[in-house]
Every structure is written in structure tokens, then in C-alpha cells.
Write a protein that holds these residues in place. Structure first.
Motif, short mmCIF file in Angstrom:
data_model
loop_
_atom_site.label_atom_id
_atom_site.label_comp_id
_atom_site.label_asym_id
_atom_site.label_seq_id
_atom_site.Cartn_x
_atom_site.Cartn_y
_atom_site.Cartn_z
N ARG A 1 3.90 1.51 -1.16
CA ARG A 1 4.51 1.60 -2.50
C ARG A 1 3.55 2.20 -3.52
O ARG A 1 3.92 3.04 -4.33
CB ARG A 1 4.97 0.23 -2.98
CG ARG A 1 6.14 -0.34 -2.23
CD ARG A 1 6.53 -1.69 -2.85
NE ARG A 1 7.10 -2.63 -1.93
CZ ARG A 1 8.34 -2.60 -1.45
NH1 ARG A 1 9.11 -1.66 -1.78
NH2 ARG A 1 8.79 -3.51 -0.63
N LYS A 2 2.28 1.78 -3.45
CA LYS A 2 1.27 2.31 -4.37
C LYS A 2 1.05 3.80 -4.12
O LYS A 2 0.93 4.58 -5.06
CB LYS A 2 -0.04 1.55 -4.23
CG LYS A 2 0.01 0.16 -4.82
CD LYS A 2 -1.30 -0.56 -4.65
CE LYS A 2 -1.21 -1.96 -5.21
NZ LYS A 2 -2.46 -2.70 -5.03
N ASP A 3 0.99 4.18 -2.84
CA ASP A 3 0.81 5.59 -2.50
C ASP A 3 1.98 6.43 -3.00
O ASP A 3 1.79 7.51 -3.57
CB ASP A 3 0.66 5.78 -0.99
CG ASP A 3 -0.68 5.30 -0.47
OD1 ASP A 3 -1.62 5.17 -1.27
OD2 ASP A 3 -0.77 5.04 0.76
N GLN B 1 3.97 5.69 -5.48
CA GLN B 1 3.91 5.70 -6.94
C GLN B 1 2.91 6.75 -7.41
O GLN B 1 3.17 7.50 -8.35
CB GLN B 1 3.54 4.33 -7.48
CG GLN B 1 3.49 4.26 -8.99
CD GLN B 1 4.84 4.53 -9.62
OE1 GLN B 1 5.88 4.13 -9.08
NE2 GLN B 1 4.85 5.20 -10.75
N ARG B 2 1.75 6.81 -6.73
CA ARG B 2 0.72 7.80 -7.09
C ARG B 2 1.25 9.22 -6.88
O ARG B 2 1.05 10.10 -7.72
CB ARG B 2 -0.53 7.56 -6.24
CG ARG B 2 -1.68 8.49 -6.55
CD ARG B 2 -2.88 8.20 -5.66
NE ARG B 2 -2.55 8.16 -4.24
CZ ARG B 2 -2.39 9.24 -3.47
NH1 ARG B 2 -2.50 10.44 -3.99
NH2 ARG B 2 -2.10 9.13 -2.18
N ILE B 3 1.94 9.46 -5.77
CA ILE B 3 2.51 10.77 -5.48
C ILE B 3 3.58 11.13 -6.51
O ILE B 3 3.65 12.26 -6.99
CB ILE B 3 3.08 10.82 -4.05
CG1 ILE B 3 1.95 10.69 -3.03
CG2 ILE B 3 3.86 12.11 -3.80
CD1 ILE B 3 2.41 10.43 -1.61
N THR B 4 4.40 10.15 -6.89
CA THR B 4 5.44 10.37 -7.90
C THR B 4 4.81 10.75 -9.24
O THR B 4 5.27 11.68 -9.92
CB THR B 4 6.31 9.12 -8.06
OG1 THR B 4 6.92 8.82 -6.81
CG2 THR B 4 7.39 9.33 -9.11
N GLU B 5 3.77 10.02 -9.63
CA GLU B 5 3.08 10.32 -10.90
C GLU B 5 2.44 11.71 -10.86
O GLU B 5 2.49 12.45 -11.85
CB GLU B 5 2.04 9.25 -11.19
CG GLU B 5 2.66 7.91 -11.54
CD GLU B 5 1.66 6.78 -11.57
OE1 GLU B 5 0.45 7.02 -11.32
OE2 GLU B 5 2.08 5.64 -11.84
N LEU B 6 1.86 12.06 -9.73
CA LEU B 6 1.27 13.39 -9.58
C LEU B 6 2.34 14.47 -9.70
O LEU B 6 2.15 15.48 -10.39
CB LEU B 6 0.55 13.50 -8.24
CG LEU B 6 -0.10 14.84 -7.91
CD1 LEU B 6 -1.13 15.22 -8.96
CD2 LEU B 6 -0.73 14.78 -6.54
N TYR B 7 3.47 14.24 -9.05
CA TYR B 7 4.58 15.21 -9.14
C TYR B 7 5.03 15.36 -10.59
O TYR B 7 5.26 16.48 -11.06
CB TYR B 7 5.75 14.78 -8.27
CG TYR B 7 6.95 15.69 -8.45
CD1 TYR B 7 6.99 16.93 -7.83
CD2 TYR B 7 8.00 15.33 -9.28
CE1 TYR B 7 8.07 17.78 -8.01
CE2 TYR B 7 9.08 16.17 -9.47
CZ TYR B 7 9.11 17.39 -8.83
OH TYR B 7 10.17 18.23 -9.04
N ARG C 1 3.29 14.92 -13.30
CA ARG C 1 2.28 15.68 -14.06
C ARG C 1 2.36 17.16 -13.72
O ARG C 1 2.28 18.02 -14.59
CB ARG C 1 0.88 15.14 -13.77
CG ARG C 1 0.58 13.85 -14.46
CD ARG C 1 -0.91 13.52 -14.47
NE ARG C 1 -1.55 13.60 -13.16
CZ ARG C 1 -1.63 12.59 -12.29
NH1 ARG C 1 -1.10 11.44 -12.58
NH2 ARG C 1 -2.24 12.75 -11.14
N SER D 1 0.83 -1.21 0.00
CA SER D 1 0.00 0.00 0.00
C SER D 1 0.87 1.26 0.00
O SER D 1 0.58 2.22 -0.72
CB SER D 1 -0.91 -0.01 1.22
OG SER D 1 -1.66 1.17 1.30
#
Length: 77
Positions: A18-20, A22-28, A30, A16
């Protein structure tokens, strides 16, 4: 005690976590594609979720309001 010594004792990340992250990294990524990135956007979109993952919103910190405020002021600089 150096930083390397401190990170040796960190708990392993859960799936969980790691997923969080990854989501924060993708948001950054963008947000970073925009021509102008507001410091406030970074604080809200990136820093706040990281502080949550680190436990800064846990009851231990919320019971120490002065300590929490001082911690945020130090982190946000």
C-alpha cells in the motif's frame, strides 16, 4: 473468465504494498502536473515500480529471458 472474476483471487495487499502504491501514485501526480510528460518518464517512474511490485523482476521471470523479453515488449507495446 472476465476481469472481475480474476481479481477476486488476488492476494490482499500488505501495508508495504500500500505504501509503495501510494508513493507511485504521488509520483505520477507530480509528473502529471508537468505540461509535457514523456512516455519514457512514465515507463521508468511508474511502470517499472509497478512491474517490480507485480513480481516481474523475480527469479522466476529472470530465468526465462525470452519469456521476460516478450512480456515486456507486450506490456510496453
Amino acid at each position: 473468465m472476465g476481469f472481475y472474476v480474476l481479481i477476486q483471487y488476488l492476494p490482499n495487499l500488505t501495508e508495504s504494498d500500500r505504501k509503495d502504491l501510494q508513493r507511485i501514485t504521488e509520483l505520477y501526480d507530480r509528473i502529471n502536473q508537468r505540461s509535457v510528460v514523456s512516455e519514457n518518464i512514465i515507463k521508468m517512474a511508474i511502470l517499472s515500480p509497478l512491474l517490480d511490485l507485480a513480481g516481474f523482476y523475480s527469479s522466476m521471470f529472470l530465468n526465462q529471458k525470452d519469456s521476460l523479453s516478450e512480456s515486456f515488449l507486450y506490456v510496453l507495446g
